[in-house]
Design an enzyme around this catalytic site. Structure first.
Site, mmCIF file in Angstrom:
data_model
loop_
_atom_site.group_PDB
_atom_site.id
_atom_site.type_symbol
_atom_site.label_atom_id
_atom_site.label_comp_id
_atom_site.label_asym_id
_atom_site.label_seq_id
_atom_site.Cartn_x
_atom_site.Cartn_y
_atom_site.Cartn_z
ATOM 1 N N SER A 281 -57.259 2.929 -67.820
ATOM 2 C CA SER A 281 -57.364 4.248 -68.450
ATOM 3 C C SER A 281 -58.585 4.971 -67.908
ATOM 4 C CB SER A 281 -57.511 4.107 -69.965
ATOM 5 O OG SER A 281 -58.813 3.674 -70.301
ATOM 6 N N ASP A 282 -58.498 6.286 -67.857
ATOM 7 C CA ASP A 282 -59.733 7.022 -67.650
ATOM 8 C C ASP A 282 -60.596 6.713 -68.881
ATOM 9 O OD1 ASP A 282 -61.759 8.658 -66.745
ATOM 10 O OD2 ASP A 282 -60.439 10.327 -66.242
ATOM 11 N N TRP A 283 -61.903 6.859 -68.738
ATOM 12 C CA TRP A 283 -62.821 6.407 -69.795
ATOM 13 C C TRP A 283 -62.566 7.181 -71.101
ATOM 14 C CZ3 TRP A 283 -62.625 3.544 -66.035
ATOM 15 C CH2 TRP A 283 -63.536 2.554 -65.718
#
Ligand SMILES: *[C@@H]1O[C@H](CO)[C@@H](O)[C@H](O)[C@H]1NC(C)=O
Ligand SMILES: *[C@@H]1O[C@H](CO)[C@@H](O)[C@H](O)[C@H]1NC(C)=O
Ligand SMILES: *[C@@H]1O[C@H](CO)[C@@H](O)[C@H](O)[C@H]1NC(C)=O
Ligand SMILES: *[C@@H]1O[C@H](CO)[C@@H](O)[C@H](O)[C@H]1NC(C)=O
Ligand SMILES: *[C@@H]1O[C@H](CO)[C@@H](O)[C@H](O)[C@H]1NC(C)=O
Ligand SMILES: *[C@@H]1O[C@H](CO)[C@@H](O)[C@H](O)[C@H]1NC(C)=O
Ligand SMILES: *[C@@H]1O[C@H](CO)[C@@H](O)[C@H](O)[C@H]1NC(C)=O
Ligand SMILES: *[C@@H]1O[C@H](CO)[C@@H](O)[C@H](O)[C@H]1NC(C)=O
Ligand SMILES: *[C@@H]1O[C@H](CO)[C@@H](O)[C@H](O)[C@H]1NC(C)=O
Ligand SMILES: *[C@@H]1O[C@H](CO)[C@@H](O)[C@H](O)[C@H]1NC(C)=O
Ligand SMILES: *[C@@H]1O[C@H](CO)[C@@H](O)[C@H](O)[C@H]1NC(C)=O
Ligand SMILES: *[C@@H]1O[C@H](CO)[C@@H](O)[C@H](O)[C@H]1NC(C)=O
Length: 766
Positions: A281-283
């Site tokens: 996931s993106d952060w």
């Protein structure tokens, strides 16, 4: 040669029924606003790649010894030294993996290099430089013991002219971007570092990219054909090159968050494109637990998000299957084994700036590559009466905030995971711009300012310099041979730009030009900058787009200004005459019903495809850039390699090759052309191939080469044209389809330039 084209024509019944490409009434589009469910997640198994298969065998032999708690632990982020840290399995000797930014250099660390931003690498139009860039970054990431580098970037591609992160990618064309993705992944992974192609998919603007107090994040609503031919296209190249990780994006697609969007992850990425690695996931980009697991997310960052104990519970109660959890872990471990990271990979050596630690200098001789790309990616757009290259001037005026170092760029020490951030910005108009802002920002060990490099040159010629970095209307010293004005345009993650110019800089340029008959303008821009308020001023003799060059900024621009390097950089985006020429593609256009919607109604027509379609004359077209020499183009020819090529991809095998069927990369044609250096300077030239595929945008980049040609010399260039290059995505068959009809074949110096363009017109070509 003409034969093959006509054979294709004979074979292909025209059955293109557009899936709303360029549609105007979105409510007529089926599934609009819905993301089709695609379940379950295909299990990674190595596909038909023997090295992936071996990696999976090793992964599963470890997984068979792991407890449920250990498996869940591996699938989420933990505290640690790095921007991201995965879970370890100490009992079985599996270490925590270290994840770090940025695409143009390791962020927040000391004794690391600041490379040119990807947009500048794109502007070089040079595959070899792209590879060497990836390799050098790989050496640095490996040297610091970082397992997964959060690069390269193909999303955003550059749909929105003011997009805040466009500079992090290679440019607003899927073919150019794909070449960058492929070569950077190869270079990076050749060093044993896991590459992370991001952001998958449709992360085309920063405005409301994340949910917040105002509600859900914006949704990118894009038709299937456009997804394939524009936005997924460069990711296919990264996958084809073996990329081991993909980062899902923040915003929603058809209203479903990208990190829980089963159509994007289970469907396009893991089924159609046969992805074998893991999706991270993106952060903070995860917005549901069970939904993201079942839609194909494998690893959540930077903490447990909605997983951890919840995922254990979901597996225990059957909401997520054991198989899915095992597959998540297998994809992460297989990537680790695929890159042989169990065989002597260095321990993480990244530290906060305020903690005493040993020096780990990973820069090698990368400064010379940085300088080389800095010159190769500089685009000369105006050069009246050969004012450039400079002829060893003994007297120079140097103006503008962008010529000097910022007073102190070391701000925000705690932002983005403990690094320090370089915030050289036009918002302060007070320092040179070498990188953009946010997580894509690099951290230079030093910066050679334009002023420093130019002063050193003038000094060598026993000359005199005059400068003013701050004044809007500096005193012009009239005896100077040239006045060089440095300006810039900042952009950052988290917000889109509010303008593609700024008044202060425009006035500065105009003021200098009013008093100096040889005014040269250099721009360090994080993306597009419009220049029409001064470009035609008779005293402005030369103009350069010098992009974001990293630590060797001054040396790179001096190399070009002094003619050590003849410019060959080409614009990786279209520069309009005025901002409104970008129309709906200028801003992040949205409606709010009930949460932000961005309908990509332009379909395939972004950047130069948009300008072509609407007959808008740009100031400088995509691919444009001048040289100190001149070139003649001649002898275009087209040769067919397979005159029995069927209309659709032949499915001879039932095992998937990562990136899509390997037949898509088979060269069906070779286009050749001759380039003669008719000028007086040995120089690189960048011939470009544009194809007009029937039922597709009029001209699309499908080949480029950067060749070095000496005066009087002629070189033949070859463009291999693949099945994918010649196809459109058939939404009904869900397959790439060659087209019936006449393909146009143009080779030239840029997408629009007619004087150098040569067109293939074989008699039998349809
Ligand atoms: C769009 O299509 C819908 C459904 O076919 C129709 O009801 C509506 O009138 C159309 N709108 C326009 C502006 O054509
Ligand atoms: C979004 O909807 C369009 C229009 O129906 C469809 O073609 C496309 O595949 C959908 N994309 C996703 C990611 O759901
Ligand atoms: C995978 O498939 C491609 C194309 O069908 C083929 O070239 C390659 O040899 C195959 N690799 C393995 C390990 O089967
Ligand atoms: C989970 O991962 C953390 C961080 O790497 C590690 O410290 C911990 O020991 C792991 N827990 C288990 C049960 O293996
Ligand atoms: C489950 O997820 C919620 C939402 O993120 C979180 O607040 C909670 O702590 C999680 N529970 C466990 C056991 O991890
Ligand atoms: C199963 O566990 C998940 C995660 O905690 C939870 O969201 C879901 O409601 C549970 N389902 C049942 C039937 O208990
Ligand atoms: C360029 O050269 C021409 C011809 O010598 C001259 O008329 C013109 O003024 C020059 N332009 C500039 C900007 O020096
Ligand atoms: C830039 O910094 C200098 C010195 O700190 C200051 O005098 C000048 O006003 C600043 N210029 C702008 C445009 O902020
Ligand atoms: C060009 O520069 C000269 C000074 O060298 C100045 O006299 C002239 O007015 C300038 N031209 C314009 C159009 O500003
Ligand atoms: C672009 O956005 C700005 C505000 O950010 C707004 O003022 C402007 O009107 C918008 N332009 C277009 C063409 O939508
Ligand atoms: C996008 O499409 C939706 C669904 O048809 C519509 O409600 C919305 O107004 C559209 N937004 C824009 C900016 O056109
Ligand atoms: C290909 O694989 C799928 C799923 O594994 C299977 O259903 C299908 O029958 C196979 N097709 C052929 C031609 O082997």
């Amino acid at each position: 040669m003409a034969k093959l084209l006509s054979v294709l024509g004979a074979l292909l019944p025209l059955l293109h029924q557009a899936d709303a490409v360029g549609y105007t009434n979105v409510s007529e589009v089926p599934y609009y606003g819905l993301s089709p469910p695609v379940y379950p997640t295909p299990e990674g198994n190595g596909g038909n790649s023997s090295s992936w298969q071996a990696a999976y065998a090793r992964a599963y032999s470890l997984i068979s010894q792991m407890t449920l708690e250990e498996k869940v632990n591996v699938t989420h982020g933990h505290g640690g030294q790095c921007v991201g840290n995965s879970g370890a399995v100490p009992r079985l000797g599996l270490p925590q993996l270290c994840f770090a930014d940025a695409p143009d250099g390791i962020r927040g660390q000391e004794f690391v290099s600041s490379f040119p931003a990807q947009i500048m690498v794109g502007a070089s139009f040079d595959r070899d430089l792209m590879y060497r860039y990836g390799k050098a970054l790989g050496e640095e990431y490996r040297g610091k013991g970082i397992n997964a580098a959060l690069l390269p970037v193909a999303g955003p591609l550059g749909r929105v002219a003011r997009g805040g992160r466009n500079w992090e990618g290679f440019g607003a064309d899927p073919y150019l971007s794909g070449a960058g993705m492929e070569n950077v992944v190869l270079g990076l992974q050749d060093q044993g570092v896991i590459g992370t192609a991001k952001h998958f998919l449709l992360n085309e603007e920063e405005f409301r990219r994340n949910p917040g107090e105002l509600g859900e994040a914006m949704s990118s609503n894009v038709d299937d054909r456009t997804i394939h031919e524009l936005y997924a296209f460069p990711f296919m190249d990264a996958l084809h090159a073996g990329v081991a990780s993909i980062m899902c994006s923040y915003q929603r697609a058809n209203n479903s968050y990208a990190c829980q969007n089963s159509k994007l992850m289970n469907g396009i990425l893991k089924s159609e494109l046969g992805f074998q690695g893991y999706v991270v996931s993106d952060w903070g980009g995860q917005h549901a637990g069970v939904a993201s697991a079942n839609a194909g997310l494998d690893l959540v960052m930077p903490d447990a998000g909605y997983w951890g104990g919840n995922l254990t519970q979901a597996v225990n109660n059957g909401s997520v299957t054991d198989t899915r959890l095992d597959d998540m872990v297998a994809r992460i471990l297989a990537s680790y084994y695929y890159l042989n990271q169990d065989q002597g990979y260095p321990e993480p050596g990244v530290y906060p700036y305020n903690v005493e630690h040993e020096i780990i200098d990973v820069r090698g001789d990368h400064a010379s590559l940085i300088r080389e790309i800095g010159a190769a990616g500089t685009v000369l757009v105006k050069n009246v009466n050969n004012t450039l290259p400079l002829k060893n001037p003994r007297y120079l005026d140097i103006f503008g905030y962008d010529a000097k170092l910022p007073a102190s760029p070391w701000t925000n020490p705690s932002r983005f995971g403990g690094g320090y951030e370089v915030n050289f910005g036009w918002n302060t108009l007070n320092g040179t711009l070498i990188t953009g802002g946010g997580s894509g920002s690099s951290t230079p060990p030093y910066v050679i300012s334009p002023f420093q490099a130019l002063q050193d040159r003038v000094l060598k010629d026993r000359g005199t310099v005059r400068w003013d970095f701050d004044a809007e209307n500096p005193i012009v010293f009239a005896n100077a041979e040239a006045c060089i004005v440095f300006i810039n345009a900042y952009a950052s993650e988290s917000f889109d730009r509010t303008t593609l110019q700024d008044d202060f800089s425009d006035r500065l340029v105009q003021n200098v030009a009013a008093n100096c008959s040889n005014t040269i303008v250099v721009m360090h821009d994080a993306g597009i900058r419009v220049v029409d308020s001064w470009i035609d001023h008779p005293n402005i003799t030369a103009v350069l787009y010098a992009m974001l060059p990293g630590q060797e900024s001054g040396n790179a621009i001096a190399d070009v200004l002094y003619g050590d390097v003849s410019p060959s950089g080409r614009l990786p985006f279209t520069v309009a005459k005025k901002e409104s020429d970008y129309g709906l593609l200028l801003n992040s256009t949205i409606s709010f019903e009930p949460f932000p919607q961005s309908n990509f109604t332009e379909g395939l027509y972004i950047d130069y495809r948009y300008f072509d379609k609407h007959n808008i004359t740009p100031r400088y077209e995509f691919g444009y850039g001048l040289s100190y020499s001149s070139f003649d183009y001649s002898d275009i020819s087209v040769e067919c390699h397979d005159d029995t090529a069927p209309e659709y991809v032949p499915s001879t095998t039932n095992t998937t090759t990562q990136g899509g069927d390997s037949a898509l990369w088979e060269a069906l044609y070779t286009v050749k052309a001759s380039i003669t250096n008719s000028g007086e300077v040995a120089a690189h030239e960048v011939p470009q191939l544009y194809l007009g595929v029937p039922n597709a945008p009029g001209r699309q980049l499908r080949g480029f080469e950067r060749v070095f040609v000496k005066p009087g010399e002629t070189q033949e260039v070859e463009f291999k044209v693949t099945r994918r290059d010649l196809s459109i995505w058939d939404v009904l068959k869900q397959d790439w389809q060659l087209q019936k009809g006449r393909y146009s074949v143009d080779v030239g110096r840029a997408v629009e330039i007619l004087d150098s363009r040569i067109r293939f017109t074989g008699s039998k070509v349809r």
